[in-house]
Design an enzyme around this catalytic site. Structure first.
Site, mmCIF file in Angstrom:
data_model
loop_
_atom_site.group_PDB
_atom_site.id
_atom_site.type_symbol
_atom_site.label_atom_id
_atom_site.label_comp_id
_atom_site.label_asym_id
_atom_site.label_seq_id
_atom_site.Cartn_x
_atom_site.Cartn_y
_atom_site.Cartn_z
ATOM 1 N N TYR A 119 -69.924 -76.562 -62.185
ATOM 2 C CA TYR A 119 -70.750 -75.527 -62.820
ATOM 3 C C TYR A 119 -71.243 -74.549 -61.750
ATOM 4 O O TYR A 119 -71.900 -74.961 -60.794
ATOM 5 C CB TYR A 119 -71.928 -76.223 -63.507
ATOM 6 N N ASP A 122 -75.203 -85.986 -64.130
ATOM 7 C CA ASP A 122 -75.697 -84.962 -65.054
ATOM 8 C C ASP A 122 -74.952 -85.155 -66.373
ATOM 9 O O ASP A 122 -73.770 -84.825 -66.472
ATOM 10 C CB ASP A 122 -75.450 -83.570 -64.467
ATOM 11 N N ILE A 138 -75.566 -83.919 -69.405
ATOM 12 C CA ILE A 138 -76.097 -82.921 -70.334
ATOM 13 C C ILE A 138 -75.194 -82.694 -71.542
ATOM 14 O O ILE A 138 -75.660 -82.238 -72.579
ATOM 15 C CB ILE A 138 -76.365 -81.594 -69.584
ATOM 16 N N LYS A 190 -77.703 -78.295 -74.619
ATOM 17 C CA LYS A 190 -76.313 -78.256 -75.052
ATOM 18 C C LYS A 190 -76.106 -79.045 -76.333
ATOM 19 O O LYS A 190 -75.596 -78.542 -77.322
ATOM 20 C CB LYS A 190 -75.394 -78.790 -73.952
#
Lengths: 438, 540
Positions: A152, A237, A239, A276
């Site tokens: 990202y 992570d 998410i 998200k």
């Protein structure tokens, strides 16, 4: 001490003038182009379609329905409990009811295969803040975190800007579907050592952004072993954990720890957010879940800089603790994302474009390397510019994600209506047809 | 007058030795060796230059450590001690050193638990200052007139319960529509997606209007110069990051809000230099004192980047008058530094004194506007700390640009913004709230001060805030921080009253205490007085 006192201009700090915010990169330049000429179904049909923003708009109706039917979530009527505790000096522990709701939600997403203790949850205003906070806590200025590529683009800013911590990439390639290997991790570690950087941790995103794929169990085991072996931290992570297309394919690091009886858990920290999975980035809700008491205590105190509005916590506590709502939401959201994914993959295939096989997330990882003049970053950027300015699609070039192989692009599909997606696919089709003819 | 620093023994330096994050003898040995090995220019230069550097560093460190007026050192009270001594600031400017230091000193891999960063490892052991301990005690055993009449009464938290009923009523009537619809159809898609991190423009307009209102319309605020943050705490930290580099310093008049030690210094590595204010001047800021502190800092090689004032001040409750503000601006111009004006209590003034914002002082055409930055928030004036709304208001385009980008780490929640847009646009409600709130604050203040006065406890005349600053030096066993903390302890554990001792606020004179009255009802005051009376034993 460069700034002289005689000069009339009062100076700013290095942090303030640094370019580490990264907003000059193509990732963000594309957004600017979109902002200047945004596509609209009726009023601007020739505008730029935004496919560079990983936002989930496919399940708004479910949220709206809940809020309509449950006014207690957004109000403080005579019957509504706990207003005083809500508005008043809410400390960095956060509302217990909200932490409990988050813990339950995280368990539901993982099909009950891992348990979460609400007292290990630290609340932050978004995952951006959570990742930065963990970096402050786990690493000193000048230290390094290992991160698998492609990653990202926001990490360059979030993990490095104010913290002065370095990112050393773990290179992954298409030959094995960009999976993380022990060799690649070791190479990254050695690379850090040779630069005199102390490695403090490895940060993985699972499911991966931008790949749109979950990390396999064996890889997770290897990553954890690596972290144990080097005595470093592991940040996972997760998410996108609720945005997997099927419930069984996502394996959380929490599950790995569970099977190991939580041995070596004190080096593991999970980041989560509702931006998200629940499509609520505007609410600014992130969490750090750590198995390390010291980290929990410190993170909690540090979260003073990034607390979640108590009103928001109250609203979401009501919503997430409604089992009927949350189960239905998770299931329906998965189905819709899966459908979107199929739609875009089919459409791209028709246009002669292959993608990495994905099973999660709000985007797909598209392979345009056959179209590159030369297998180089410059060619990728040139192609990206053409797609942005002529095809009028903002997609994210792999180089902004630090992909070591040029020609890959991340394409988001969940931040628009189905009709808009059709239009985007048509444009791609036309573009590919034109290229074939030339 | 010397202060025995009761908490000096709890300085973070021992921790630093263990974690190897700051000073330490071992480091000093390894440094020149590393320099020799890695030195360019051959073995001779490679040894001479690093050694010279090393000895210079040693000399410098020794000078600083021996400074008797040690108040200006990394003011680590035990609540949030930074583990970075001034020496470590200089180390980071010599790139090779810290890295080799941390690698050399940390325990070999595969042994022992995985370590956290040096910059925070001190914090885990700290956090036990009276300020935080008192808050904890109240939480565990809170007073309630009926359910827990022997519980601890809270006078240590600057929050305002006096007018919460007004807010509660408004929310009960309006919240639901406000969050989702604002009069329009219920729409999650309005608040769910990514918003500008520095706040919705509509909300900025509403907040700008509110700020103007609380400051009696003496000045208007431009929404385009605002960055909204999740509370005033990150607002202060973001400004600290923007205006100063690690190792630089801000001048802050004492006594000051204990949270500044965390907000200004913790993650930024920026120092605070105390500028003592004294009871002889009613704790008013003196430009002469600022100047003295600035010069002292300069001599020590500390680069001062700005002054942080709070107006109304916390814990004293003073207002800075127009003249002082102009003098402050002159001072800042002369030294070419910034001014951060924390005006978070501007709407919580009571009494007759006029509140003057730094925004008013800065002239329309004045280029000095670029050095002025105002911090505000809705926690105090609107009794909504839980909603996390803070404001950075600046005239400096560069600071605005940087702060906007940094606000992504501390952004306000969209539904909360929508709710508050509605509330703040309800001008009738806002007007009533501000007026009523001021009246209630005034009433409580007067009663509390009178009650203390009856027991021989005098307070500084305050015109703002939720507290009074009272002199209890006549009642402490020894005129020292130790004596003060002993009294605090008695008040908490025997009197069951939580107040804030001046040492937490770095007050240079022992015996001063902050009493917050806005968490009380009128009925509580006599109870509080009775309990204090129980504890007091006059000392000569």
């Amino acid at each position: 001490m460069a700034i002289e006192i005689e000069q009339p201009r009062v100076g700013l700090s290095k942090v303030a003038v640094s370019k580490t915010h990264g907003e000059d990169s193509p990732y963000f330049a594309g957004w600017k182009a979109y902002d200047e000429n945004p596509y609209h179904e009726t009023s601007n049909q020739s505008g730029v379609i935004q496919m560079g923003l990983a936002e989930n708009q496919v399940s708004f109706d479910l949220l709206e329905k809940y809020l309509e039917e449950h006014s207690e979530a957004s109000s403080w009527g005579k019957g509504a409990p706990g207003f005083r505790e809500n508005a008043l000096f809410q400390d960095y522990h956060g509302l217990k009811s909200f932490r409990q709701a988050m813990a339950n939600f995280m368990e539901q997403i993982r099909g009950g295969r891992a348990k979460f203790d609400p007292d290990r949850i630290v609340l932050t205003a978004g995952a951006t803040a959570a990742n930065e906070l963990l970096t402050f806590i786990l690493a000193d200025p000048g230290d390094a975190l290992l991160i698998p590529t492609p990653y990202y683009p926001g990490f360059d800013r979030d993990l490095r800007w104010r913290t002065s911590v370095n990112i050393v990439p773990i290179h992954c390639g298409s030959s094995n579907n960009f999976q993380i290997t022990p060799e690649a991790m070791e190479a990254a570690y050695q690379s850090a050592e040779s630069m005199n950087l102390k490695v403090r941790g490895i940060l993985i995103t699972n499911p991966s952004n931008p790949l749109g794929a979950t990390i396999q169990r064996s890889a997770l085991e290897q990553i954890l072993d690596f972290a144990v072996n080097k005595n470093i931290h592991l940040v996972s992570d997760e998410i996108y954990s609720g945005s997997t297309f099927s419930s069984s394919e996502f394996i959380s690091i929490a599950e790995i720890l569970e099977t190991r009886g939580y041995k070596d858990a004190e080096r593991v920290h999970i980041v989560y957010s509702l931006s998200k999975d629940l499509g609520l980035p505007g609410f600014r809700v992130g969490t750090i879940y750590s198995y390390n008491d010291q980290v929990v205590t410190t993170a909690r105190r540090m979260s003073s800089f990034t607390l979640i509005s108590s009103q928001t916590q109250h609203l979401l506590a009501c919503m997430l603790s409604n089992k009927e709502f949350s189960e239905n939401y998770i299931k329906t959201n998965r189905e819709r994302l899966s459908k979107r994914y199929d739609m875009i993959i089919k459409g791209l295939k028709k246009a002669g474009i292959e993608c990495l096989k994905g099973n999660a997330g709000l985007f797909c990882w598209m392979n345009l390397s056959p179209l590159l003049e030369k297998p180089m970053r410059e060619s990728e950027l040139a192609l990206w510019k053409v797609i942005l300015n002529e095809v009028k699609l903002n997609i994210s070039p792999g180089s902004s994600c630090h992909c070591s192989e040029p020609g890959w692009f991340r394409v988001c599909f969940a931040n628009m209506s189905e009709q808009t997606l059709e239009i985007a696919l048509e444009r791609i089709h036309k573009f590919m047809e034109q290229r074939k003819r030339n | 007058m010397t202060q025995t620093r009761y908490y000096r023994t709890r300085s973070p330096e021992p921790e630093k030795e263990k974690t190897g994050g700051g000073g330490g003898t071992a480091m000093r040995v390894i440094v020149p060796l590393q320099g020799v090995v890695q030195g360019r220019g051959g073995l001779v230069l490679g040894s001479i230059i690093p050694c010279a550097l090393f000895y210079f560093l040693q000399f410098y460190l020794k000078r600083n450590r021996d400074d008797p007026d040690d108040k200006n050192e990394s003011n680590s009270t035990s609540q949030n001690p930074t583990t970075r001594s001034p020496s470590s600031e200089h180390l980071t400017e010599l790139p090779g050193l810290t890295r080799s230091l941390s690698r050399a000193l940390l325990s070999p891999r595969n042994s022992g638990p995985v370590s956290i960063s040096a910059r925070v490892s001190g914090i885990v052991k700290g956090g036990d200052s009276p300020y935080y301990m008192g808050l904890k005690r109240v939480k565990e055993d809170p007073y309630d007139e009926l359910d827990n009449p022997n519980g601890v009464i809270q006078l240590g938290l600057a929050e305002n319960k006096l007018s919460l009923d007004l807010v509660k009523d408004w929310l009960a009537e309006n919240a639901r529509e406000a969050i989702l619809g604002n009069g329009k159809e219920l729409s999650v898609s309005g608040i769910a997606p990514y918003q500008p991190f520095d706040g919705l423009m509509e909300f900025k307009v509403a907040v700008a209007g509110f700020m103007s209102q609380v400051m009696e319309n003496a000045v208007s605020f431009n929404p385009s110069q605002m960055v909204l943050t999740a509370g005033a705490t990150p607002a202060i930290e973001i400004l600290s990051f923007c205006l100063a580099d690690t190792g630089n310093a801000f001048l802050v008049p004492t006594p000051y809000y204990p949270g500044f030690d965390r907000d200004v210094k913790w993650r930024t590595g920026v120092e605070i230099i105390h500028v003592p204010c004294r009871s002889a001047e009613n704790f008013h800021l003196s430009i002469a004192a600022l100047d003295r502190s600035f010069n002292q800092a300069k001599k020590r090689g500390l680069k001062v980047r700005g002054v942080i004032i709070s107006n109304p001040s916390n814990p004293v409750g003073n207002l800075l008058n127009r003249e002082t503000l102009y003098s402050l601006l002159d001072f800042a111009r002369e030294k070419n530094i910034h001014i951060i004006s924390n005006e978070i209590l501007a709407g919580s003034t009571h009494g007759n004194e006029e509140f003057v914002s730094m925004a008013e002082i800065v002239d329309q055409e004045d280029t000095d506007r670029k050095r002025v930055h105002i911090v505000y928030g809705l926690s105090k004036d609107l009794s909504l700390p839980g909603f996390q709304v803070g404001v950075i208001y600046t005239f400096n385009e560069d600071v605005l640009a940087a702060a906007r980008k940094l606000s992504r780490f501390s952004a306000t929640s969209a539904p909360t913004q929508c709710l508050l847009i509605s509330m703040l646009s309800d001008t009738k409600f806002v007007r009533t709230f501000i007026t009523t709130n001021r009246e209630r604050l005034q009433r409580m203040y007067v009663q509390l001060v009178a009650g203390l006065e009856k027991m021989g406890i005098k307070s500084i005349k305050s015109s703002g805030g939720f507290y009074c600053w009272a002199d209890m030096s006549g009642f402490i066993s020894s005129y020292s921080e130790k004596g003060e903390v002993e009294l605090w302890d008695k008040l908490l554990n025997i009197g069951k009253v939580n107040v804030t001792p001046g040492s937490c606020c770095h007050c240079i004179e022992p015996g001063w205490f902050r009493f917050c009255f806005a968490t009380l009802t009128e009925k509580d005051i006599p109870v509080v007085m009775e309990r204090i009376q129980k504890v007091l034993k006059p000392v000569n």
